[in-house]
Design a protein around this motif. Structure first.
Motif, mmCIF file in Angstrom:
data_model
loop_
_atom_site.group_PDB
_atom_site.id
_atom_site.type_symbol
_atom_site.label_atom_id
_atom_site.label_comp_id
_atom_site.label_asym_id
_atom_site.label_seq_id
_atom_site.Cartn_x
_atom_site.Cartn_y
_atom_site.Cartn_z
ATOM 1 N N GLU A 188 -92.287 57.876 -37.796
ATOM 2 C CA GLU A 188 -91.044 58.589 -37.496
ATOM 3 C C GLU A 188 -90.153 57.770 -36.572
ATOM 4 O O GLU A 188 -88.936 57.748 -36.733
ATOM 5 N N TRP A 189 -90.751 57.106 -35.578
ATOM 6 C CA TRP A 189 -89.971 56.257 -34.675
ATOM 7 C C TRP A 189 -89.280 55.156 -35.479
ATOM 8 O O TRP A 189 -88.069 54.930 -35.325
ATOM 9 N N ALA A 190 -90.037 54.459 -36.329
ATOM 10 C CA ALA A 190 -89.469 53.374 -37.128
ATOM 11 C C ALA A 190 -88.374 53.897 -38.060
ATOM 12 O O ALA A 190 -87.315 53.266 -38.198
ATOM 13 N N SER A 191 -88.598 55.029 -38.678
ATOM 14 C CA SER A 191 -87.609 55.621 -39.571
ATOM 15 C C SER A 191 -86.299 55.904 -38.829
ATOM 16 O O SER A 191 -85.207 55.588 -39.329
ATOM 17 N N ARG A 192 -86.404 56.470 -37.638
ATOM 18 C CA ARG A 192 -85.202 56.754 -36.842
ATOM 19 C C ARG A 192 -84.483 55.477 -36.428
ATOM 20 O O ARG A 192 -83.254 55.426 -36.421
ATOM 21 N N HIS B 145 -82.465 46.480 -37.776
ATOM 22 C CA HIS B 145 -83.059 45.770 -38.911
ATOM 23 C C HIS B 145 -84.513 45.451 -38.602
ATOM 24 O O HIS B 145 -84.811 44.781 -37.617
ATOM 25 N N ARG B 146 -85.404 45.974 -39.426
ATOM 26 C CA ARG B 146 -86.842 45.741 -39.292
ATOM 27 C C ARG B 146 -87.343 45.974 -37.859
ATOM 28 O O ARG B 146 -87.733 45.040 -37.168
ATOM 29 N N PRO B 147 -87.305 47.228 -37.395
ATOM 30 C CA PRO B 147 -87.820 47.501 -36.050
ATOM 31 C C PRO B 147 -89.265 47.020 -35.913
ATOM 32 O O PRO B 147 -89.989 46.912 -36.898
ATOM 33 N N ILE B 148 -89.643 46.748 -34.685
ATOM 34 C CA ILE B 148 -90.958 46.178 -34.385
ATOM 35 C C ILE B 148 -91.907 47.290 -33.958
ATOM 36 O O ILE B 148 -91.597 48.081 -33.072
ATOM 37 N N VAL B 149 -93.082 47.320 -34.585
ATOM 38 C CA VAL B 149 -94.119 48.295 -34.244
ATOM 39 C C VAL B 149 -95.265 47.525 -33.587
ATOM 40 O O VAL B 149 -95.908 46.683 -34.218
ATOM 41 N N TYR B 150 -95.491 47.795 -32.291
ATOM 42 C CA TYR B 150 -96.521 47.108 -31.520
ATOM 43 C C TYR B 150 -97.733 48.018 -31.350
ATOM 44 O O TYR B 150 -97.599 49.194 -30.979
ATOM 45 N N PHE B 151 -98.946 47.473 -31.604
ATOM 46 C CA PHE B 151 -100.174 48.282 -31.549
ATOM 47 C C PHE B 151 -101.399 47.386 -31.482
ATOM 48 O O PHE B 151 -101.348 46.208 -31.842
ATOM 49 N N ALA C 81 -105.051 50.836 -39.386
ATOM 50 C CA ALA C 81 -105.101 51.890 -40.404
ATOM 51 C C ALA C 81 -104.257 53.091 -39.979
ATOM 52 O O ALA C 81 -103.486 53.634 -40.786
ATOM 53 N N ALA C 82 -104.351 53.503 -38.719
ATOM 54 C CA ALA C 82 -103.575 54.642 -38.231
ATOM 55 C C ALA C 82 -102.076 54.351 -38.279
ATOM 56 O O ALA C 82 -101.280 55.222 -38.653
ATOM 57 N N ILE C 83 -101.696 53.140 -37.925
ATOM 58 C CA ILE C 83 -100.274 52.753 -37.960
ATOM 59 C C ILE C 83 -99.768 52.761 -39.397
ATOM 60 O O ILE C 83 -98.703 53.315 -39.694
ATOM 61 N N HIS C 84 -100.523 52.157 -40.309
ATOM 62 C CA HIS C 84 -100.120 52.133 -41.716
ATOM 63 C C HIS C 84 -100.005 53.550 -42.281
ATOM 64 O O HIS C 84 -99.076 53.850 -43.034
ATOM 65 N N GLN C 85 -100.926 54.441 -41.909
ATOM 66 C CA GLN C 85 -100.869 55.832 -42.372
ATOM 67 C C GLN C 85 -99.616 56.531 -41.845
ATOM 68 O O GLN C 85 -98.952 57.278 -42.576
ATOM 69 N N SER C 86 -99.272 56.285 -40.592
ATOM 70 C CA SER C 86 -98.094 56.898 -40.001
ATOM 71 C C SER C 86 -96.817 56.408 -40.680
ATOM 72 O O SER C 86 -95.919 57.201 -40.973
ATOM 73 N N LEU C 87 -96.748 55.115 -40.938
ATOM 74 C CA LEU C 87 -95.580 54.567 -41.632
ATOM 75 C C LEU C 87 -95.453 55.175 -43.030
ATOM 76 O O LEU C 87 -94.370 55.610 -43.427
ATOM 77 N N VAL D 235 -91.875 54.906 -44.653
ATOM 78 C CA VAL D 235 -91.473 53.568 -44.220
ATOM 79 C C VAL D 235 -92.425 52.545 -44.831
ATOM 80 O O VAL D 235 -93.640 52.623 -44.641
ATOM 81 N N LYS D 236 -91.873 51.602 -45.577
ATOM 82 C CA LYS D 236 -92.682 50.549 -46.193
ATOM 83 C C LYS D 236 -92.954 49.446 -45.162
ATOM 84 O O LYS D 236 -92.107 49.174 -44.311
ATOM 85 N N PRO D 237 -94.131 48.821 -45.238
ATOM 86 C CA PRO D 237 -94.464 47.769 -44.265
ATOM 87 C C PRO D 237 -93.408 46.668 -44.164
ATOM 88 O O PRO D 237 -93.171 46.140 -43.080
ATOM 89 N N GLN D 238 -92.754 46.336 -45.266
ATOM 90 C CA GLN D 238 -91.753 45.262 -45.229
ATOM 91 C C GLN D 238 -90.459 45.698 -44.527
ATOM 92 O O GLN D 238 -89.603 44.871 -44.238
ATOM 93 N N GLN D 239 -90.326 46.994 -44.199
ATOM 94 C CA GLN D 239 -89.146 47.485 -43.479
ATOM 95 C C GLN D 239 -89.285 47.336 -41.965
ATOM 96 O O GLN D 239 -88.328 47.578 -41.237
ATOM 97 N N VAL D 240 -90.485 46.979 -41.502
ATOM 98 C CA VAL D 240 -90.740 46.820 -40.074
ATOM 99 C C VAL D 240 -91.401 45.468 -39.827
ATOM 100 O O VAL D 240 -91.873 44.811 -40.748
ATOM 101 N N ARG D 241 -91.399 45.075 -38.566
ATOM 102 C CA ARG D 241 -92.178 43.905 -38.136
ATOM 103 C C ARG D 241 -93.399 44.435 -37.397
ATOM 104 O O ARG D 241 -93.278 45.271 -36.511
#
Length: 171
Positions: free
Chosen positions: A74-78, A85-91, A97-103, A108-114
């Motif tokens: 939801e954060w990345a989507s917003r 452009h391609r917000p960064i998700v740090y974890f 697995a949890a991050i990928h499930q949330s996206l 949100v597709k993985p290629q839409q974020v860094r």
């Protein structure tokens, strides 16, 4: 590959004597050092980190004590809707697995974020399936924070610094 530094202290003092290619700094939370980093390093990319889910910056910090892993999508989507452009998700890489499930749940597709992983090995690398990241051997994180106080070789040892390896196209 590139190198990005971050610190909870004063960026200029912490990075003194190092070749600074890029900086990540906190836009909210404790500490808030993004304004100082931006002013002190005007000629390199400076990533602003959101730890409070306040909808700021271009990086979200999803780890214990900051935003929840389940909030990443939801954060990345917003942030995408806000024009980042391609917000960064740090974890932590162990939470891939949890991050990928949330996206995925947020559409949100993985290629839409860094993807910026934390994996403290003391050696520069980009996380891959060998580290527990991604689904195949060809998939790598866009950046990996490999060094943190306690896991740092010289010239970083003894500094309050985190060190990340970044893909050439990270910025």
């Amino acid at each position: 590959m590139g190198t990005m530094f971050d610190t909870t202290g004063d960026p200029k003092a912490t990075f003194e004597g190092l070749k600074v290619e890029a900086v990540a700094a906190y836009g909210n939370g404790k500490p808030t050092n993004y304004p100082e980093a931006k002013a002190q390093f005007p000629h390199v990319p400076v990533v602003e980190i959101d730890v409070l889910n306040a909808g700021i910056g271009d990086a979200g910090d999803f780890e214990k004590g900051d935003m929840l892993y389940t909030e990443a999508g939801e954060w990345a989507s917003r942030r995408i809707k806000a024009g980042v452009h391609r917000p960064i998700v740090y974890f932590q890489v162990s939470e891939s697995a949890a991050i990928h499930q949330s996206l995925e749940a947020a559409g949100v597709k993985p290629q839409q974020v860094r993807m910026w992983t934390a994996h403290y090995t003391g050696k520069p690398h980009l996380c891959s399936s060998e580290c527990g990241f991604g689904h195949d051997a060809n998939q790598h994180a866009d950046a990996t924070q490999w060094g943190s106080p306690g896991y740092l070789p010289p010239p970083f040892k003894g500094r309050n610094i985190d060190v990340s390896e970044t893909k050439p196209d990270f910025f």
